[in-house]
Design an enzyme around this catalytic site. Structure first.
Site, PDB file in Angstrom:
ATOM      1  N   VAL A   1       4.495   0.928   1.529  1.00 55.56           N
ATOM      2  CA  VAL A   1       4.716  -0.241   2.371  1.00 55.56           C
ATOM      3  C   VAL A   1       4.839  -1.464   1.474  1.00 55.56           C
ATOM      4  CG1 VAL A   1       3.839  -1.658   4.259  1.00 55.56           C
ATOM      5  CG2 VAL A   1       3.366   0.792   4.228  1.00 55.56           C
TER       6      VAL A   1
ATOM      7  N   LYS B   1       8.279  -0.244   5.532  1.00 52.26           N
ATOM      8  CA  LYS B   1       7.646   1.045   5.243  1.00 52.26           C
ATOM      9  C   LYS B   1       8.738   2.024   4.839  1.00 52.26           C
ATOM     10  CE  LYS B   1       3.979   3.983   6.780  1.00 52.26           C
ATOM     11  NZ  LYS B   1       2.901   4.137   7.734  1.00 52.26           N
TER      12      LYS B   1
ATOM     13  N   ASP C   1      -0.981   9.425  15.008  1.00 42.25           N
ATOM     14  CA  ASP C   1      -1.826   9.166  13.845  1.00 42.25           C
ATOM     15  C   ASP C   1      -2.738   7.964  14.099  1.00 42.25           C
ATOM     16  OD1 ASP C   1      -2.765   9.743  11.288  1.00 42.25           O
ATOM     17  OD2 ASP C   1      -1.254   8.517  10.296  1.00 42.25           O
TER      18      ASP C   1
ATOM     19  N   GLY D   1       0.716   5.572   1.318  1.00 39.27           N
ATOM     20  CA  GLY D   1       0.065   6.562   2.162  1.00 39.27           C
ATOM     21  C   GLY D   1       0.848   7.847   2.152  1.00 39.27           C
TER      22      GLY D   1
ATOM     23  N   GLY E   1       0.812  -1.210   0.000  1.00 41.53           N
ATOM     24  CA  GLY E   1       0.000   0.000   0.000  1.00 41.53           C
ATOM     25  C   GLY E   1       0.841   1.252   0.000  1.00 41.53           C
TER      26      GLY E   1
END
Length: 182
Positions: free
Chosen positions: A35, A50, A144, A30, A28
């Site tokens: 990642v 990451k 977060d 972000g 993914g």
């Protein structure tokens, strides 16, 4: 999901290795970066890697602070409800975190939460609160915390992810006005 199993098609442009870690596929993307599912050949285990966006650390001071905070988070966050941070590295201009790979969905994922009752969701949230409290008792604040950063493993257990954006309470007073996270 951030660290769990993703449905994103493989990217032909991802690196094949980061340090000692083999990069298998993208999981993914972000605001922080990308990642990957990786493999640690020395310990023969899958990991989540990451990789930070290159523009996040415009100065050496910012990069040094990030590395220092990630190392502190790795030492402090030893709890079954927190994703384990194994390693933090710098490779040239690339910074990356190596974490436990949690196969499953997130609390943000409707496929994960649709099959849960309200009582089960309340139980998950209570367990997340316990994990975050553990971090707080060690002076670490997650900057977060959101459903996308709560992974649900194959046993249905929640794991708080992304403590890489965490900040030590003792340093918060020096950061007034700064924003990080979502």
């Amino acid at each position: 999901s951030s660290f769990g199993s993703g449905t994103r098609p493989p990217s032909p442009n991802h690196p094949k290795r980061l340090g000692r870690y083999e990069v298998l596929r993208e999981l993914g993307r972000g605001a922080f970066g990308c990642v990957y599912l990786g493999r640690d050949p020395q310990l023969d285990r899958q990991v989540a890697i990451k990789v930070a966006r290159c523009d996040l650390f415009a100065s050496e001071d910012m990069a040094a602070r990030f590395l220092s905070e990630a190392r502190k988070a790795a030492q402090v966050c030893k709890h079954p409800g927190i994703v384990t941070l194994y390693d933090v590295q710098r490779l040239g201009d690339t910074y990356y975190l190596v974490m436990d790979y949690v196969e499953g969905g997130t609390l943000e994922d409707p496929a994960t939460t649709a099959k849960l009752s309200q009582a089960e969701i309340a139980e998950l949230v209570a367990r997340v609160a316990e994990a975050v409290h553990f971090a707080h008792t060690h002076g670490l604040v997650h900057c977060d915390l959101k459903p996308a950063n709560i992974l649900i493993d194959g046993n249905g257990d929640p794991k708080v992810a992304d403590f890489g954006l965490a900040v030590l309470e003792s340093e918060q007073s020096h950061r007034k006005g700064e924003r990080s996270g979502t």
